[in-house]
Design a protein around this motif. Structure first.
Motif, mmCIF file in Angstrom:
data_model
loop_
_atom_site.group_PDB
_atom_site.id
_atom_site.type_symbol
_atom_site.label_atom_id
_atom_site.label_comp_id
_atom_site.label_asym_id
_atom_site.label_seq_id
_atom_site.Cartn_x
_atom_site.Cartn_y
_atom_site.Cartn_z
ATOM 1 N N ALA A 123 0.843 -1.198 0.000
ATOM 2 C CA ALA A 123 0.000 0.000 0.000
ATOM 3 C C ALA A 123 0.879 1.249 0.000
ATOM 4 O O ALA A 123 2.087 1.183 0.263
ATOM 5 N N SER A 124 0.289 2.393 -0.291
ATOM 6 C CA SER A 124 1.018 3.664 -0.278
ATOM 7 C C SER A 124 1.652 3.868 1.102
ATOM 8 O O SER A 124 1.015 3.651 2.127
ATOM 9 N N GLY A 125 2.939 4.265 1.109
ATOM 10 C CA GLY A 125 3.636 4.494 2.374
ATOM 11 C C GLY A 125 4.242 3.247 2.985
ATOM 12 O O GLY A 125 4.749 3.279 4.111
ATOM 13 N N SER A 126 4.241 2.141 2.238
ATOM 14 C CA SER A 126 4.764 0.872 2.788
ATOM 15 C C SER A 126 6.291 0.785 2.747
ATOM 16 O O SER A 126 6.879 -0.092 3.361
ATOM 17 N N GLY A 127 6.932 1.712 1.991
ATOM 18 C CA GLY A 127 8.403 1.702 1.926
ATOM 19 C C GLY A 127 8.957 1.240 0.594
ATOM 20 O O GLY A 127 10.176 1.146 0.426
ATOM 21 N N LYS A 128 8.087 0.973 -0.388
ATOM 22 C CA LYS A 128 8.536 0.457 -1.689
ATOM 23 C C LYS A 128 9.533 1.392 -2.375
ATOM 24 O O LYS A 128 10.595 0.967 -2.821
ATOM 25 N N SER A 129 9.154 2.671 -2.462
ATOM 26 C CA SER A 129 10.005 3.631 -3.186
ATOM 27 C C SER A 129 11.324 3.874 -2.460
ATOM 28 O O SER A 129 12.361 4.086 -3.096
ATOM 29 N N THR A 130 11.299 3.830 -1.139
ATOM 30 C CA THR A 130 12.540 3.998 -0.376
ATOM 31 C C THR A 130 13.484 2.825 -0.650
ATOM 32 O O THR A 130 14.704 3.015 -0.766
ATOM 33 N N LEU A 131 12.922 1.640 -0.795
ATOM 34 C CA LEU A 131 13.719 0.456 -1.128
ATOM 35 C C LEU A 131 14.444 0.677 -2.454
ATOM 36 O O LEU A 131 15.642 0.402 -2.578
ATOM 37 N N VAL A 132 13.738 1.220 -3.450
ATOM 38 C CA VAL A 132 14.334 1.493 -4.763
ATOM 39 C C VAL A 132 15.454 2.524 -4.643
ATOM 40 O O VAL A 132 16.516 2.377 -5.254
ATOM 41 N N LYS A 133 15.238 3.553 -3.822
ATOM 42 C CA LYS A 133 16.259 4.598 -3.658
ATOM 43 C C LYS A 133 17.552 4.049 -3.058
ATOM 44 O O LYS A 133 18.629 4.591 -3.286
ATOM 45 N N CYS A 134 17.433 2.993 -2.286
ATOM 46 C CA CYS A 134 18.630 2.346 -1.736
ATOM 47 C C CYS A 134 19.402 1.612 -2.829
ATOM 48 O O CYS A 134 20.612 1.415 -2.722
ATOM 49 N N LEU A 179 5.869 -8.574 -0.578
ATOM 50 C CA LEU A 179 4.784 -7.732 -0.056
ATOM 51 C C LEU A 179 5.317 -6.924 1.120
ATOM 52 O O LEU A 179 5.868 -7.488 2.073
ATOM 53 N N MET A 180 5.149 -5.590 1.043
ATOM 54 C CA MET A 180 5.638 -4.717 2.101
ATOM 55 C C MET A 180 4.491 -4.027 2.824
ATOM 56 O O MET A 180 3.449 -3.726 2.226
ATOM 57 N N SER A 181 4.689 -3.778 4.103
ATOM 58 C CA SER A 181 3.717 -3.031 4.898
ATOM 59 C C SER A 181 4.462 -2.303 6.010
ATOM 60 O O SER A 181 5.265 -2.912 6.731
ATOM 61 N N GLU A 182 4.226 -1.007 6.121
ATOM 62 C CA GLU A 182 4.821 -0.178 7.180
ATOM 63 C C GLU A 182 6.331 -0.393 7.322
ATOM 64 O O GLU A 182 6.855 -0.540 8.420
ATOM 65 N N ASP A 235 -4.440 -15.163 2.540
ATOM 66 C CA ASP A 235 -5.302 -14.000 2.799
ATOM 67 C C ASP A 235 -4.477 -12.725 3.013
ATOM 68 O O ASP A 235 -4.985 -11.704 3.467
ATOM 69 N N LEU A 236 -3.188 -12.784 2.654
ATOM 70 C CA LEU A 236 -2.288 -11.670 2.958
ATOM 71 C C LEU A 236 -2.599 -10.402 2.159
ATOM 72 O O LEU A 236 -2.441 -9.294 2.661
ATOM 73 N N LEU A 237 -3.012 -10.558 0.896
ATOM 74 C CA LEU A 237 -3.303 -9.374 0.078
ATOM 75 C C LEU A 237 -4.428 -8.558 0.711
ATOM 76 O O LEU A 237 -4.324 -7.347 0.874
ATOM 77 N N GLU A 238 -5.500 -9.254 1.072
ATOM 78 C CA GLU A 238 -6.645 -8.580 1.705
ATOM 79 C C GLU A 238 -6.228 -7.958 3.041
ATOM 80 O O GLU A 238 -6.569 -6.820 3.359
ATOM 81 N N LYS A 239 -5.432 -8.706 3.801
ATOM 82 C CA LYS A 239 -5.009 -8.246 5.120
ATOM 83 C C LYS A 239 -4.210 -6.951 5.048
ATOM 84 O O LYS A 239 -4.333 -6.079 5.919
ATOM 85 N N TYR A 240 -3.403 -6.812 3.978
ATOM 86 C CA TYR A 240 -2.533 -5.636 3.885
ATOM 87 C C TYR A 240 -3.005 -4.616 2.846
ATOM 88 O O TYR A 240 -2.226 -3.784 2.364
ATOM 89 N N GLY A 241 -4.277 -4.683 2.494
ATOM 90 C CA GLY A 241 -4.885 -3.619 1.693
ATOM 91 C C GLY A 241 -4.547 -3.620 0.225
ATOM 92 O O GLY A 241 -4.567 -2.565 -0.425
ATOM 93 N N ILE A 242 -4.228 -4.790 -0.332
ATOM 94 C CA ILE A 242 -3.954 -4.884 -1.771
ATOM 95 C C ILE A 242 -5.156 -5.535 -2.449
ATOM 96 O O ILE A 242 -5.591 -6.619 -2.045
#
Length: 252
Positions: free
Chosen positions: A42-53, A220-223, A239-246
């Motif tokens: 989800a938005s804010g999960s850290g995906k883009s920061t991972l790419v910047k690394c 899958l990333m979250s927070e 059920d992880l996608l539903e659990k984490y808002g995907i």
């Protein structure tokens, strides 16, 4: 023979100087040569920061503090310049207009080769070769800004591939594309992956569209944490996608 680890995060935590809490928390992740990986969250999960690394903008452009380590094809975060990282990982960003530097498609594709002072005859051959591969050979004299969203992305991809970087990072490649152009984009990434054998990371939240072609694993990333690292079939059955808002795919 085991494959080489191209990307290795080890107990890695990162906090931007401007933020009160860590954006990435205790990341452990190995990505191997030739793999095609989808990173979702989800938005804010850290995906883009991972790419910047991975492309060197952390910590040189986006400073912060960290613990643990990140290794990209033998080069370590904090000990390698953005310039040196650019030889290992090429990034195609969602705002392709911000990536263009040439007056024409051909000039834009040749930009990094000019910087490396490659001989002109070699440069022309490389531009023509990659333009053919991404099907923009008929657009070489056009201004990049005049192209459609899908065509712009093809030019951006060619501009990264021409450098022969062993890792390709696609940061939300479908953000500005309609569903039909998105499918074309995913098919192109898949075809280039098969042809070149490069290691591919796709960071995206449009899961259904990315799975138009196969991927090896889904992270899958979250927070700021990795909550799943699985084969697509295994993740889709959980059920992880539903659990984490995907949003779960309507079809595959």
């Amino acid at each position: 023979m085991s494959k080489k680890a191209m990307i290795q995060f080890t107990n890695f935590t990162f906090q931007y100087d401007a933020q009160a809490e860590a954006t990435l928390k205790n990341i452990n992740l190995s990505i191997f040569e030739g793999e095609k990986i989808l990173i979702i969250g989800a938005s804010g999960s850290g995906k883009s920061t991972l790419v910047k690394c991975l492309n060197g903008s952390i910590p040189q452009i986006d400073p912060g503090t960290w613990s643990g380590s990140v290794n990209v094809n033998g080069k370590e975060l904090g000990k390698t310049s953005v310039y040196d990282f650019s030889f290992e990982a090429g990034t195609v960003i969602q705002d392709t207009d911000a990536q263009f530097v040439g007056m024409t498609v051909a000039e834009d594709m040749a930009f990094s080769l000019e910087n490396d002072e490659i001989e002109q005859s070699v440069m022309v051959k490389s531009v023509n070769k990659w333009a053919e591969k991404v099907e923009v050979a008929h657009l070489l004299k056009e201004k990049p800004q005049n192209l459609s969203g899908g065509q712009k992305q093809r030019v951006s991809i060619a501009g990264v591939l021409i450098d022969k970087t062993p890792i390709l990072l696609f940061d939300e490649p479908l953000a500005s594309l309609d569903p039909a152009a998105g499918k074309e984009s995913i098919a192109l990434i898949d075809e280039l992956h098969r042809q070149t054998g490069v290691t591919v990371l796709i960071i995206e939240h449009r899961l259904e569209d990315v799975l138009y072609r196969e991927v090896d694993r889904i992270i899958l990333m979250s927070e700021g944490q990795i909550v799943a690292d699985e084969k697509p079939d295994s993740l889709l059955k959980s059920d992880l996608l539903e659990k984490y808002g995907i949003r779960e795919p309507l079809y595959i």
